[in-house]
Design an enzyme around this catalytic site. Sequence first.
Site, PDB file in Angstrom:
ATOM      1  N   GLY A 268     -30.715 -89.438 -50.924  1.00  0.00           N
ATOM      2  CA  GLY A 268     -30.979 -89.373 -52.361  1.00  0.00           C
ATOM      3  C   GLY A 268     -31.096 -87.917 -52.744  1.00  0.00           C
ATOM      4  O   GLY A 268     -31.980 -87.211 -52.260  1.00  0.00           O
ATOM      5  N   HIS A 269     -30.163 -87.443 -53.532  1.00  0.00           N
ATOM      6  CA  HIS A 269     -30.174 -86.040 -53.938  1.00  0.00           C
ATOM      7  C   HIS A 269     -30.353 -85.979 -55.448  1.00  0.00           C
ATOM      8  O   HIS A 269     -29.542 -86.538 -56.191  1.00  0.00           O
ATOM      9  CB  HIS A 269     -28.855 -85.352 -53.584  1.00  0.00           C
ATOM     10  CG  HIS A 269     -28.440 -85.539 -52.160  1.00  0.00           C
ATOM     11  ND1 HIS A 269     -29.236 -85.171 -51.106  1.00  0.00           N
ATOM     12  CD2 HIS A 269     -27.315 -86.048 -51.608  1.00  0.00           C
ATOM     13  CE1 HIS A 269     -28.608 -85.433 -49.973  1.00  0.00           C
ATOM     14  NE2 HIS A 269     -27.448 -85.987 -50.242  1.00  0.00           N
TER      15      HIS A 269
HETATM   16  P1  GDP Z   1     -32.192 -83.599 -50.953  1.00  0.00           P
HETATM   17  O1  GDP Z   1     -32.207 -85.020 -50.492  1.00  0.00           O
HETATM   18  O2  GDP Z   1     -32.339 -82.623 -49.830  1.00  0.00           O
HETATM   19  O3  GDP Z   1     -30.994 -83.282 -51.813  1.00  0.00           O
HETATM   20  O4  GDP Z   1     -33.496 -83.394 -51.859  1.00  0.00           O
HETATM   21  P2  GDP Z   1     -34.064 -84.389 -53.002  1.00  0.00           P
HETATM   22  O5  GDP Z   1     -33.182 -84.271 -54.191  1.00  0.00           O
HETATM   23  O6  GDP Z   1     -34.309 -85.742 -52.440  1.00  0.00           O
HETATM   24  O7  GDP Z   1     -35.487 -83.759 -53.253  1.00  0.00           O
HETATM   25  C1  GDP Z   1     -35.628 -82.443 -53.684  1.00  0.00           C
HETATM   26  C2  GDP Z   1     -36.308 -82.436 -55.060  1.00  0.00           C
HETATM   27  O8  GDP Z   1     -36.778 -81.149 -55.323  1.00  0.00           O
HETATM   28  C3  GDP Z   1     -35.395 -82.787 -56.213  1.00  0.00           C
HETATM   29  O9  GDP Z   1     -36.135 -83.507 -57.154  1.00  0.00           O
HETATM   30  C4  GDP Z   1     -34.948 -81.437 -56.756  1.00  0.00           C
HETATM   31  O10 GDP Z   1     -34.662 -81.464 -58.149  1.00  0.00           O
HETATM   32  C5  GDP Z   1     -36.183 -80.622 -56.515  1.00  0.00           C
HETATM   33  N1  GDP Z   1     -35.964 -79.196 -56.229  1.00  0.00           N
HETATM   34  C6  GDP Z   1     -34.993 -78.621 -55.463  1.00  0.00           C
HETATM   35  N2  GDP Z   1     -35.207 -77.289 -55.346  1.00  0.00           N
HETATM   36  C7  GDP Z   1     -36.348 -77.027 -56.050  1.00  0.00           C
HETATM   37  C8  GDP Z   1     -37.113 -75.833 -56.278  1.00  0.00           C
HETATM   38  O11 GDP Z   1     -36.811 -74.758 -55.800  1.00  0.00           O
HETATM   39  N3  GDP Z   1     -38.252 -75.983 -57.040  1.00  0.00           N
HETATM   40  C9  GDP Z   1     -38.645 -77.182 -57.566  1.00  0.00           C
HETATM   41  N4  GDP Z   1     -39.767 -77.222 -58.287  1.00  0.00           N
HETATM   42  N5  GDP Z   1     -37.945 -78.310 -57.360  1.00  0.00           N
HETATM   43  C10 GDP Z   1     -36.819 -78.233 -56.606  1.00  0.00           C
HETATM   44  P1  IMO Z   2     -31.861 -87.188 -47.887  1.00  0.00           P
HETATM   45  O1  IMO Z   2     -30.394 -86.981 -47.653  1.00  0.00           O
HETATM   46  C1  IMO Z   2     -35.690 -88.587 -46.322  1.00  0.00           C
HETATM   47  C2  IMO Z   2     -35.525 -91.831 -43.364  1.00  0.00           C
HETATM   48  C3  IMO Z   2     -36.075 -93.174 -43.758  1.00  0.00           C
HETATM   49  C4  IMO Z   2     -36.571 -93.663 -42.410  1.00  0.00           C
HETATM   50  C5  IMO Z   2     -35.494 -93.146 -41.445  1.00  0.00           C
HETATM   51  C6  IMO Z   2     -34.438 -94.170 -41.084  1.00  0.00           C
HETATM   52  O2  IMO Z   2     -32.217 -87.539 -49.286  1.00  0.00           O
HETATM   53  O3  IMO Z   2     -32.653 -86.043 -47.340  1.00  0.00           O
HETATM   54  P2  IMO Z   2     -32.400 -95.222 -42.421  1.00  0.00           P
HETATM   55  O4  IMO Z   2     -32.369 -96.068 -43.669  1.00  0.00           O
HETATM   56  O5  IMO Z   2     -31.603 -93.975 -42.512  1.00  0.00           O
HETATM   57  O6  IMO Z   2     -32.065 -96.025 -41.191  1.00  0.00           O
HETATM   58  O7  IMO Z   2     -33.954 -94.810 -42.256  1.00  0.00           O
HETATM   59  O8  IMO Z   2     -34.895 -92.052 -42.105  1.00  0.00           O
HETATM   60  N1  IMO Z   2     -34.490 -91.295 -44.274  1.00  0.00           N
HETATM   61  C7  IMO Z   2     -34.686 -90.279 -45.133  1.00  0.00           C
HETATM   62  N2  IMO Z   2     -35.821 -89.591 -45.424  1.00  0.00           N
HETATM   63  N3  IMO Z   2     -34.525 -88.243 -46.900  1.00  0.00           N
HETATM   64  C8  IMO Z   2     -33.374 -88.912 -46.602  1.00  0.00           C
HETATM   65  O9  IMO Z   2     -32.172 -88.518 -47.044  1.00  0.00           O
HETATM   66  C9  IMO Z   2     -33.438 -90.004 -45.708  1.00  0.00           C
HETATM   67  N4  IMO Z   2     -32.535 -90.876 -45.209  1.00  0.00           N
HETATM   68  C10 IMO Z   2     -33.183 -91.644 -44.327  1.00  0.00           C
HETATM   69  O10 IMO Z   2     -37.131 -93.049 -44.691  1.00  0.00           O
HETATM   70  O11 IMO Z   2     -37.778 -93.029 -42.071  1.00  0.00           O
HETATM   71 MG    MG Z   3     -33.329 -86.757 -50.800  1.00  0.00          MG
END
Ligand code: GDP
Ligand code: IMO
Ligand code: MG
Length: 430
Positions: A40-41
């Site tokens: 989830g990004h």
């Molecule tokens: P990913 O899975 O690695 O792409 O990260 P996620 O999107 O799941 O979680 C990162 C969260 O932090 C998102 O809600 C971004 O919008 C937010 N984010 C990323 N970089 C920054 C930052 O430098 N500062 C703040 N406050 N939020 C950030």
């Molecule tokens: P991004 O790309 C954080 C975790 C799950 C669980 C374990 C195995 O957003 O960083 P799965 O469904 O992959 O078999 O679950 O991995 N997990 C993540 N945790 N960010 C993720 O992706 C994840 N994708 C899987 O919560 O502990």
């Molecule tokens: Mg994520």
Amino acid sequence: MPVIVLVGAQWGDEGKGKATDLLGDRLDYVVKFNGGNNAGHTVVIKGEKYALHLLPSGILTPGVTPVIGNGVVVDLAVLFQEIDGLEARGIDTSRLRISANAHVIPSYNRSLDKVSERYLGARRIGTTGRGIGPTYADKMNRMGVRIQDLFDESILRQKVEAALSFKNQVLSKIYNRQAVKPEDVVKELLSYVDRLRPYVGDTALELSEALDAGKVVLCEAGQATLLDVDHGTYPFVTSSNATAGGACTGSGIPPTRIDRVVAVLKAFTSRVGEGPFPTELHDKFGDYLREVGHEYGTTTGRPRRIGWLDLVIGRYAQRINGVTDFALTKLDNYDGLDEIPVCVAYDVNGVRHDEMPINQTDFHHAIPIFETLPGWKQDISGCRTFEDLPKDAQHFVEFVEQRLGARVSIVGVGPGREAVIERHSVLGDA
Ligand code: GDP
Ligand code: IMO
Ligand code: MG
């Protein structure tokens, strides 16, 4: 020519999506090489929030060709939901390419993921329930269904029947669930064929030709180093290789073509799901960072577990991935703190460990050894150069850099695309 691999340094959700988006207009291709819609990004552009799961984050940049590589597992219903959702918001998704060798997540694997977690009870992994583990298991067991199988109906039927002849036994005899009819699965998968066809190709060949033509390719990991099935905190991991090596196997780009490896490191640590977490906080600081950082899962909405920054993990990520550049994200989430503890080593039964303990039991028992740095008590979200940062924030970045053994090239100071300090170009001399 250049290939950049971008990985997560911790347990995911470091801000990989934002980092990819930041580099977007300097890239020609963005390849997702592992995982599926467990990722989830969240990317924020001009105040608009986009949540991506299966599509590479590069899809948001006009001109970038997004690629779903052979190492990805694809839930076709989610794929088209996500495409439709973006199209409805005016994002052009027509450039998307999908490897014919990527595996499909059939509905029975989603069911198996969920029932097996329930069956494990207290020993559960805390998966996202998206069918990721069972689909990678099928791949290794040589009973998976690939994207290309959808274009040959009789092959597809044979594969689904073969898989279900085994899985229906498991579903009904072990988990007491209803057997799944092969015909229903085949029918559902075939319903996507016409829409799918234009996207599918030999993406390894396409990428090779693009590189020969001088194009810039970024391989974007889902998940992160400690969720890697080989190098992570097994069994509390995902089922794919989320580290830099996975970029080669999951895309067909050979190791000799990779120029730089960027690891995204959050200024604190988070984890979703079960498993050991030495710096985990169960106090007001954890609650505080969860709230200021909006640390709730993009995929499942679960509150993320929160801990202080752990540089033993950071150094491990540097070593396993061969990191050339770090992107340190969410530094702004520390704006309100007087002081910031950073874990520099572990104490395991009275013995100091500067490196990750070799066995998981020791990691479970690791007690963090902290060094405490002064906070800056100031809003840094408007800073755009390193010199704009208060001295204590500069010191924090330099401290981290020195302990990690690779430069911190990007510092995130807010969720938006613009809220970033670029100290060095990560494409630089590549
Ligand atoms: P990913 O899975 O690695 O792409 O990260 P996620 O999107 O799941 O979680 C990162 C969260 O932090 C998102 O809600 C971004 O919008 C937010 N984010 C990323 N970089 C920054 C930052 O430098 N500062 C703040 N406050 N939020 C950030
Ligand atoms: P991004 O790309 C954080 C975790 C799950 C669980 C374990 C195995 O957003 O960083 P799965 O469904 O992959 O078999 O679950 O991995 N997990 C993540 N945790 N960010 C993720 O992706 C994840 N994708 C899987 O919560 O502990
Ligand atoms: Mg994520």
